[in-house]
Design a protein around this motif. Structure first.
Motif, short mmCIF file in Angstrom:
data_model
loop_
_atom_site.label_atom_id
_atom_site.label_comp_id
_atom_site.label_asym_id
_atom_site.label_seq_id
_atom_site.Cartn_x
_atom_site.Cartn_y
_atom_site.Cartn_z
N PRO A 156 0.83 -1.21 0.00
CA PRO A 156 0.00 0.00 0.00
C PRO A 156 0.87 1.26 0.00
O PRO A 156 1.92 1.31 0.64
CB PRO A 156 -0.79 -0.12 1.31
CG PRO A 156 -0.78 -1.58 1.64
CD PRO A 156 0.54 -2.09 1.14
N GLY A 157 0.42 2.25 -0.75
CA GLY A 157 1.15 3.51 -0.81
C GLY A 157 2.20 3.58 -1.88
O GLY A 157 2.87 4.61 -2.05
N GLU B 16 4.48 1.23 -10.99
CA GLU B 16 5.81 1.51 -11.56
C GLU B 16 6.90 1.33 -10.51
O GLU B 16 7.98 0.78 -10.80
CB GLU B 16 5.84 2.93 -12.14
CG GLU B 16 5.01 3.14 -13.39
CD GLU B 16 3.51 3.12 -13.14
OE1 GLU B 16 2.75 2.81 -14.09
OE2 GLU B 16 3.08 3.41 -11.98
N GLU B 17 6.64 1.77 -9.28
CA GLU B 17 7.62 1.59 -8.21
C GLU B 17 7.79 0.10 -7.88
O GLU B 17 8.93 -0.36 -7.65
CB GLU B 17 7.18 2.36 -6.96
CG GLU B 17 7.28 3.87 -7.11
CD GLU B 17 6.61 4.63 -5.98
OE1 GLU B 17 7.00 5.79 -5.74
OE2 GLU B 17 5.68 4.07 -5.35
N PHE B 18 6.69 -0.63 -7.87
CA PHE B 18 6.74 -2.08 -7.64
C PHE B 18 7.61 -2.75 -8.70
O PHE B 18 8.50 -3.55 -8.39
CB PHE B 18 5.33 -2.64 -7.67
CG PHE B 18 5.25 -4.15 -7.70
CD1 PHE B 18 5.22 -4.88 -6.52
CD2 PHE B 18 5.18 -4.84 -8.91
CE1 PHE B 18 5.14 -6.27 -6.54
CE2 PHE B 18 5.11 -6.23 -8.95
CZ PHE B 18 5.09 -6.94 -7.76
N MET B 19 7.35 -2.43 -9.98
CA MET B 19 8.10 -3.06 -11.06
C MET B 19 9.58 -2.69 -11.01
O MET B 19 10.44 -3.54 -11.28
CB MET B 19 7.50 -2.65 -12.41
CG MET B 19 6.13 -3.25 -12.72
SD MET B 19 6.08 -5.07 -12.64
CE MET B 19 7.39 -5.50 -13.80
N ILE C 135 9.67 -6.42 1.50
CA ILE C 135 10.01 -5.02 1.30
C ILE C 135 9.13 -4.36 0.25
O ILE C 135 8.77 -3.19 0.36
CB ILE C 135 11.51 -4.88 0.92
CG1 ILE C 135 12.38 -5.30 2.11
CG2 ILE C 135 11.85 -3.46 0.47
CD1 ILE C 135 13.87 -5.29 1.82
N PHE C 136 8.74 -5.13 -0.79
CA PHE C 136 7.97 -4.51 -1.88
C PHE C 136 6.65 -5.21 -2.18
O PHE C 136 5.83 -4.70 -2.94
CB PHE C 136 8.81 -4.44 -3.15
CG PHE C 136 9.02 -5.76 -3.84
CD1 PHE C 136 8.37 -6.05 -5.04
CD2 PHE C 136 9.88 -6.72 -3.31
CE1 PHE C 136 8.56 -7.26 -5.69
CE2 PHE C 136 10.09 -7.93 -3.96
CZ PHE C 136 9.42 -8.21 -5.15
#
Length: 266
Positions: free
Chosen positions: A52-53, A57-60, A135-136
């Motif tokens: 969450p949050g 794109e940040e996940f990838m 972490i992700f």
């Protein structure tokens, strides 16, 4: 990042991964390895939702640039593909669609059982790789599967992943018998098919350090299909193939994917 704080170029990582021998085997292949006294190869398909949050794109970015390259250091890792979700899809199967479950990616891995999360004596590199997941990843659902390759695809393109459920009147064994012995072989006659892998679910791969992803229900099989043109009109052969799927499969939850090959399976 390396010891100097420089992030390696992803293409260099992929080239390094490509030279690692990968054992993406069928169910018969796995049995043969076990009988020979060699480590058993486990294939796992893991469905993930970002924390969450964070954005997709940040996940990838973290998945491809930080987490996935850690797999290159795991002893016994025979294959690793990161399937980015590009959209939900029912694959035009005319099969009843299951509940919509939004996900960000599907990790596809082949590894020796000695590097499994369930193995207390797993190598330190494997433990570090698993420990990096929370972490992700915000939610997770993993399946151990028995892989059956009917049309070997060229990995690294676009495809379709579908979680399948049997019809209410079927047993898992009845579903698997038709799916693997009738439906799968029909793909050889479909001109649009560029690849087909049918993964029979054998068990769930549970984790206690990441919240479970809910909504799928009980899954019997996970199909991975590839076409030369994902939006091509139906051929008569594909229409017959889809009609068989409609008659023999109870429910499907589908996703279109873009593959990122970290370790090339073979």
């Amino acid at each position: 990042m390396d010891e100097n704080g420089t992030r390696p170029d992803r293409r260099d990582l992929l080239r390094a991964g490509a030279v690692i021998a990968a054992g993406a085997m069928s169910g018969a292949g796995l049995a043969a390895v076990a009988e020979a006294g060699q480590p058993r190869i486990i294939k796992t398909l893991t469905f993930m939702v970002r924390k969450p949050g964070t954005t997709h794109e940040e996940f990838m970015r973290y998945w491809l640039d930080v987490h996935a390259p850690m797999a290159l250091k795991v002893p016994g890792m025979r294959g690793m593909i990161c399937n980015e979700i590009t959209s939900a899809s029912n694959g035009n199967l005319a099969i009843s669609s299951g509940a919509s479950v939004m996900i960000d990616g599907v990790a596809e891995s082949w590894k020796e059982e000695t590097s499994s999360l369930q193995n207390p004596a797993a190598p330190e590199a494997a433990k570090a790789w698993y420990a990096d997941g929370p972490i992700f990843v915000g939610q997770i659902k993993g399946f151990r599967v028995r892989e059956n390759v009917f049309v070997r695809p060229r990995r690294g393109g676009t495809g379709l992943i579908a979680l399948l459920k049997r019809k209410p009147e079927q047993s898992h064994a009845q579903f698997a018998d038709h799916w693997l012995n009738v439906h799968g072989p029909m793909a050889h006659e479909v001109p649009e098919v560029a690849g087909l892998i049918l993964n029979e679910v054998t068990s769930e791969a549970r984790r206690s350090d990441i919240p479970p992803l809910t909504g799928f229900g009980e899954i019997d099989g996970i199909a991975q299909s590839f076409r030369h043109d994902m939006d091509a009109p139906l051929s008569p052969q594909r229409e017959r193939w889809y009609a068989d799927g409609q008659a023999s499969i109870g429910e499907a939850i589908g996703y279109r994917t873009r593959e990122h090959v970290i370790i090339q399976p073979s």
